[in-house]
Design a protein around this motif. Structure first.
Motif, mmCIF file in Angstrom:
data_model
loop_
_atom_site.group_PDB
_atom_site.id
_atom_site.type_symbol
_atom_site.label_atom_id
_atom_site.label_comp_id
_atom_site.label_asym_id
_atom_site.label_seq_id
_atom_site.Cartn_x
_atom_site.Cartn_y
_atom_site.Cartn_z
ATOM 1 N N GLU A 11 0.828 -1.213 0.000
ATOM 2 C CA GLU A 11 0.000 0.000 0.000
ATOM 3 C C GLU A 11 0.860 1.261 0.000
ATOM 4 O O GLU A 11 0.481 2.272 -0.578
ATOM 5 C CB GLU A 11 -0.920 0.016 1.226
ATOM 6 N N ASP A 12 2.002 1.187 0.635
ATOM 7 C CA ASP A 12 2.902 2.340 0.725
ATOM 8 C C ASP A 12 3.973 2.191 -0.347
ATOM 9 O O ASP A 12 4.826 1.304 -0.265
ATOM 10 C CB ASP A 12 3.539 2.409 2.114
ATOM 11 N N ILE A 13 3.919 3.052 -1.347
ATOM 12 C CA ILE A 13 4.846 2.960 -2.472
ATOM 13 C C ILE A 13 6.068 3.838 -2.214
ATOM 14 O O ILE A 13 5.954 5.044 -2.001
ATOM 15 C CB ILE A 13 4.148 3.375 -3.781
ATOM 16 N N ARG A 14 7.236 3.197 -2.264
ATOM 17 C CA ARG A 14 8.489 3.905 -2.002
ATOM 18 C C ARG A 14 9.445 3.858 -3.195
ATOM 19 O O ARG A 14 10.173 4.813 -3.452
ATOM 20 C CB ARG A 14 9.180 3.310 -0.773
ATOM 21 N N LYS A 15 9.457 2.741 -3.918
ATOM 22 C CA LYS A 15 10.374 2.611 -5.056
ATOM 23 C C LYS A 15 9.661 1.953 -6.225
ATOM 24 O O LYS A 15 9.024 0.908 -6.059
ATOM 25 C CB LYS A 15 11.609 1.803 -4.669
ATOM 26 N N ILE A 16 9.784 2.561 -7.406
ATOM 27 C CA ILE A 16 9.106 2.087 -8.606
ATOM 28 C C ILE A 16 10.140 1.719 -9.664
ATOM 29 O O ILE A 16 11.088 2.478 -9.916
ATOM 30 C CB ILE A 16 8.164 3.164 -9.180
ATOM 31 N N VAL A 17 9.951 0.576 -10.284
ATOM 32 C CA VAL A 17 10.703 0.213 -11.489
ATOM 33 C C VAL A 17 9.767 0.378 -12.672
ATOM 34 O O VAL A 17 8.613 -0.061 -12.626
ATOM 35 C CB VAL A 17 11.229 -1.234 -11.416
ATOM 36 N N THR A 18 10.236 1.042 -13.724
ATOM 37 C CA THR A 18 9.442 1.188 -14.940
ATOM 38 C C THR A 18 10.094 0.394 -16.067
ATOM 39 O O THR A 18 11.315 0.211 -16.089
ATOM 40 C CB THR A 18 9.312 2.663 -15.375
ATOM 41 N N GLY A 19 9.265 -0.080 -16.992
ATOM 42 C CA GLY A 19 9.769 -0.836 -18.129
ATOM 43 C C GLY A 19 8.654 -1.043 -19.132
ATOM 44 O O GLY A 19 7.495 -0.711 -18.871
ATOM 45 N N VAL A 20 8.992 -1.594 -20.269
ATOM 46 C CA VAL A 20 8.008 -1.741 -21.350
ATOM 47 C C VAL A 20 7.036 -2.883 -21.066
ATOM 48 O O VAL A 20 5.820 -2.698 -21.110
ATOM 49 C CB VAL A 20 8.716 -1.960 -22.702
ATOM 50 N N THR A 21 7.556 -4.058 -20.750
ATOM 51 C CA THR A 21 6.727 -5.256 -20.621
ATOM 52 C C THR A 21 7.010 -5.972 -19.313
ATOM 53 O O THR A 21 8.181 -6.146 -18.936
ATOM 54 C CB THR A 21 6.998 -6.217 -21.802
ATOM 55 N N ALA A 22 5.954 -6.429 -18.646
ATOM 56 C CA ALA A 22 6.107 -7.112 -17.354
ATOM 57 C C ALA A 22 6.521 -8.563 -17.544
ATOM 58 O O ALA A 22 5.841 -9.504 -17.139
ATOM 59 C CB ALA A 22 4.809 -7.021 -16.562
ATOM 60 N N SER A 23 7.675 -8.737 -18.165
ATOM 61 C CA SER A 23 8.243 -10.071 -18.370
ATOM 62 C C SER A 23 8.838 -10.592 -17.065
ATOM 63 O O SER A 23 9.023 -9.842 -16.108
ATOM 64 C CB SER A 23 9.336 -9.999 -19.436
ATOM 65 N N GLN A 24 9.166 -11.885 -17.049
ATOM 66 C CA GLN A 24 9.795 -12.442 -15.851
ATOM 67 C C GLN A 24 11.135 -11.766 -15.582
ATOM 68 O O GLN A 24 11.506 -11.513 -14.430
ATOM 69 C CB GLN A 24 9.991 -13.950 -16.002
ATOM 70 N N ALA A 25 11.860 -11.445 -16.659
ATOM 71 C CA ALA A 25 13.164 -10.787 -16.491
ATOM 72 C C ALA A 25 13.010 -9.426 -15.816
ATOM 73 O O ALA A 25 13.822 -9.051 -14.957
ATOM 74 C CB ALA A 25 13.852 -10.634 -17.847
ATOM 75 N N LEU A 26 11.975 -8.679 -16.182
ATOM 76 C CA LEU A 26 11.766 -7.367 -15.565
ATOM 77 C C LEU A 26 11.283 -7.513 -14.122
ATOM 78 O O LEU A 26 11.662 -6.727 -13.251
ATOM 79 C CB LEU A 26 10.771 -6.545 -16.382
ATOM 80 N N ILE A 27 10.454 -8.513 -13.872
ATOM 81 C CA ILE A 27 10.023 -8.778 -12.489
ATOM 82 C C ILE A 27 11.224 -9.131 -11.624
ATOM 83 O O ILE A 27 11.377 -8.626 -10.504
ATOM 84 C CB ILE A 27 8.973 -9.903 -12.455
ATOM 85 N N ASP A 28 12.100 -9.991 -12.138
ATOM 86 C CA ASP A 28 13.289 -10.388 -11.383
ATOM 87 C C ASP A 28 14.164 -9.169 -11.088
ATOM 88 O O ASP A 28 14.737 -9.060 -9.988
ATOM 89 C CB ASP A 28 14.091 -11.427 -12.163
ATOM 90 N N LYS A 29 14.261 -8.259 -12.044
ATOM 91 C CA LYS A 29 15.047 -7.038 -11.834
ATOM 92 C C LYS A 29 14.402 -6.155 -10.772
ATOM 93 O O LYS A 29 15.095 -5.558 -9.936
ATOM 94 C CB LYS A 29 15.169 -6.267 -13.151
ATOM 95 N N THR A 30 13.081 -6.102 -10.780
ATOM 96 C CA THR A 30 12.341 -5.327 -9.779
ATOM 97 C C THR A 30 12.601 -5.877 -8.375
ATOM 98 O O THR A 30 12.817 -5.112 -7.422
ATOM 99 C CB THR A 30 10.834 -5.365 -10.087
ATOM 100 N N ILE A 31 12.593 -7.195 -8.261
ATOM 101 C CA ILE A 31 12.885 -7.841 -6.976
ATOM 102 C C ILE A 31 14.323 -7.548 -6.548
ATOM 103 O O ILE A 31 14.589 -7.195 -5.390
ATOM 104 C CB ILE A 31 12.645 -9.363 -7.076
ATOM 105 N N GLU A 32 15.237 -7.671 -7.494
ATOM 106 C CA GLU A 32 16.655 -7.427 -7.208
ATOM 107 C C GLU A 32 16.893 -6.008 -6.694
ATOM 108 O O GLU A 32 17.711 -5.785 -5.797
ATOM 109 C CB GLU A 32 17.468 -7.666 -8.479
#
Length: 247
Positions: free
Chosen positions: A33-54
């Motif tokens: 609910e509390d947003i502190r850090k956002i990753v932006t990208g073109v497509t929500a691929s697994q690779a982008l999700i993994d980068k978001t987690i990292e």
């Protein structure tokens, strides 16, 4: 920042209610609910999700999210793994599709016009397909070079028009089937991301050049600029991650 406040702002800023889209715009998978850090990208691929987690982000903001019209509705296979990754790390997935193509300032099409030094003269203000003019005519090879250099990839050129071009129509992503609109507007060249078999013949027979400049490449700018806008407007921590895609 409160998630609901951010979503309300984005829905209003991108005028989401004005669009009938192929996928839901806004929050697609609920996380923190509390947003502190956002990753932006073109497509929500697994690779982008993994980068978001990292990167330790709590929100992923993309142009291509999930739940597209006519896709298989079950949460299985690739979709199950992606959504499981988001939920297990309490990450919000927020997606904006057509509103992010069409926004007059930050949108993909507006950003491409700036990138290619095109003055927008579209006769229908709400049209996704845009029409513009270059400050002076230039050889099609030189204009293709401008497009290629700006997007850092080689576009596919289907020749069909005159050697000098000035009137340009364009639409980011997979909009090759809108070439007829460019023809009706008497454009010298039409640019989109992808290409279909019939596009070759249509361009040649209707006397218009076509440049397939890449779906991913033509849709990087909108979400990146939206992230920069949020960073400046709300002092949020926003990181753009470009997962390369040759298509």
């Amino acid at each position: 920042m409160d998630r609901k406040a951010l979503l309300n702002y984005l829905d209003d800023y991108l005028k989401v209610s004005s669009f009938k889209d192929y996928a839901p715009n806004g929050l697609q998978v609920e996380g923190a609910e509390d947003i502190r850090k956002i990753v932006t990208g073109v497509t929500a691929s697994q690779a982008l999700i993994d980068k978001t987690i990292e990167l330790g982000a709590d929100t992923l903001l993309v142009h291509h999210g999930y739940f597209w019209k006519n896709e298989i509705p079950t949460i299985t296979g690739m979709k199950k793994k992606r959504i499981e990754s988001l939920l297990s790390h309490n990450i919000n997935l927020i997606g904006y599709h057509l509103p992010l193509d069409a926004h007059p300032v930050l949108g993909n099409n507006a950003q491409l016009a700036t990138l290619w030094s095109i003055e927008d003269i579209t006769p229908e203000p709400t049209s996704l397909v845009r029409l513009g003019v270059l400050s002076e005519p230039m050889a099609i090879e030189a204009f293709k070079g401008r497009v290629d250099e700006s997007l850092k990839r080689e576009s596919l050129h289907l020749p069909g028009g005159k050697s000098q071009v000035q009137k340009v129509a364009w639409c980011s992503g997979g909009a090759q089937n809108y070439i007829q609109q460019a023809i009706d507007w008497d454009a010298d060249v039409y640019i989109s991301g992808e290409v279909s078999e019939q596009t070759t013949h249509q361009a040649l027979e209707c006397g218009i050049h076509y440049l397939a400049a890449g779906h991913h490449a033509t849709e990087r700018l909108g979400v990146q600029m939206l992230g920069e806008h949020l960073k400046e407007h709300f002092a949020l921590d926003v990181v753009f991650c470009d997962i390369n895609n040759p298509v």
